[in-house]
Design a protein around this motif. Structure first.
Motif, PDB file in Angstrom:
ATOM      1  N   ARG A 129       0.841  -1.208   0.000  1.00 23.83           N
ATOM      2  CA  ARG A 129       0.000   0.000   0.000  1.00 23.83           C
ATOM      3  C   ARG A 129       0.874   1.255   0.000  1.00 23.83           C
ATOM      4  O   ARG A 129       0.602   2.213  -0.731  1.00 23.83           O
ATOM      5  CB  ARG A 129      -0.926   0.007   1.222  1.00 23.83           C
ATOM      6  CG  ARG A 129      -2.103  -0.915   1.087  1.00 23.83           C
ATOM      7  CD  ARG A 129      -3.119  -0.735   2.208  1.00 23.83           C
ATOM      8  NE  ARG A 129      -3.914  -1.930   2.312  1.00 23.83           N
ATOM      9  CZ  ARG A 129      -3.673  -2.919   3.168  1.00 23.83           C
ATOM     10  NH1 ARG A 129      -2.699  -2.823   4.047  1.00 23.83           N
ATOM     11  NH2 ARG A 129      -4.423  -4.001   3.156  1.00 23.83           N
ATOM     12  N   TYR A 142      -8.510  -0.692  -4.420  1.00 21.99           N
ATOM     13  CA  TYR A 142      -7.133  -1.078  -4.115  1.00 21.99           C
ATOM     14  C   TYR A 142      -6.952  -2.481  -3.512  1.00 21.99           C
ATOM     15  O   TYR A 142      -5.860  -3.033  -3.559  1.00 21.99           O
ATOM     16  CB  TYR A 142      -6.439  -0.054  -3.176  1.00 21.99           C
ATOM     17  CG  TYR A 142      -6.389   1.335  -3.749  1.00 21.99           C
ATOM     18  CD1 TYR A 142      -5.407   1.700  -4.666  1.00 21.99           C
ATOM     19  CD2 TYR A 142      -7.339   2.285  -3.377  1.00 21.99           C
ATOM     20  CE1 TYR A 142      -5.366   2.980  -5.195  1.00 21.99           C
ATOM     21  CE2 TYR A 142      -7.308   3.565  -3.915  1.00 21.99           C
ATOM     22  CZ  TYR A 142      -6.324   3.907  -4.813  1.00 21.99           C
ATOM     23  OH  TYR A 142      -6.299   5.167  -5.342  1.00 21.99           O
ATOM     24  N   VAL A 146      -3.551  -4.803  -4.174  1.00 24.49           N
ATOM     25  CA  VAL A 146      -2.609  -5.259  -3.143  1.00 24.49           C
ATOM     26  C   VAL A 146      -2.508  -6.780  -3.183  1.00 24.49           C
ATOM     27  O   VAL A 146      -1.406  -7.359  -3.129  1.00 24.49           O
ATOM     28  CB  VAL A 146      -3.057  -4.761  -1.752  1.00 24.49           C
ATOM     29  CG1 VAL A 146      -2.182  -5.365  -0.651  1.00 24.49           C
ATOM     30  CG2 VAL A 146      -3.009  -3.235  -1.698  1.00 24.49           C
TER      31      VAL A 146
END
Ligand code: FES
Ligand code: FES
Length: 155
Positions: A129, A142, A146
């Motif tokens: 991140r 996101y 990740v």
């Protein structure tokens, strides 16, 4: 009237000799003179990360770099990170993990994640991140990005 300036560099390990306007960004040079449209242009002022490429092995925002500054440099774009006829391990992970929707941010994400994994082959989720914090995605939230980087990093 701007005079064009000669520049020599390598792009994706191929020598390039060109003349450019002094104000031409690396992003525009790649896209418009070399036809390498995998490098996307979003904000054009260094915020979104969509235009990220590698310059001498380090990630750079190609909208903020002038092509004339690249004399003698080695530039790698998303095209250079993509094996002929296939996908890289990282690209496969993005696909498998549904780490993209519209795909606009994806080339920049892949370039930045490539640098991240080169520097840290086994990153934690927080390190991923942090490493990708300069690349904005409007679609995915996101989480799957990740996950994709973690999967690509896994031995
Ligand atoms: S287009 Fe370069 S950072 Fe957004
Ligand atoms: S997948 Fe659409 S901006 Fe990231």
């Amino acid at each position: 009237m701007d005079e064009r300036v000669a520049v020599r560099l390598t792009v994706n390990e191929r020598p390039v000799e060109a003349t450019v306007e002094p104000r031409c960004s690396l992003a525009d040079f790649l896209r418009e003179q070399l036809g390498l449209t995998g490098t996307h242009v979003g904000c054009e002022h260094g915020v979104c990360g969509a235009c990220t490429v590698l310059v001498d092995g380090r990630s750079a925002r190609s909208c903020l770099v002038l092509a004339v500054q690249l004399e003698g440099a080695a530039v790698i774009t998303i095209e250079g990170l993509t094996p002929a006829g296939g996908l890289s391990r990282l690209q496969e992970s993005f696909r498998a993990c549904h780490a993209l929707q519209c795909g606009f941010c994806t080339p920049g994400m892949i370039v930045t994640a490539t640098e991240l994994l080169q520097n840290n082959p086994s990153p934690t989720a927080d390190e991923i991140r942090d490493g990708l914090s300069g690349n904005l995605c409007m679609c995915t939230g996101y989480v799957n990005i990740v996950r994709a980087v973690q999967q690509a990093a896994a031995p």
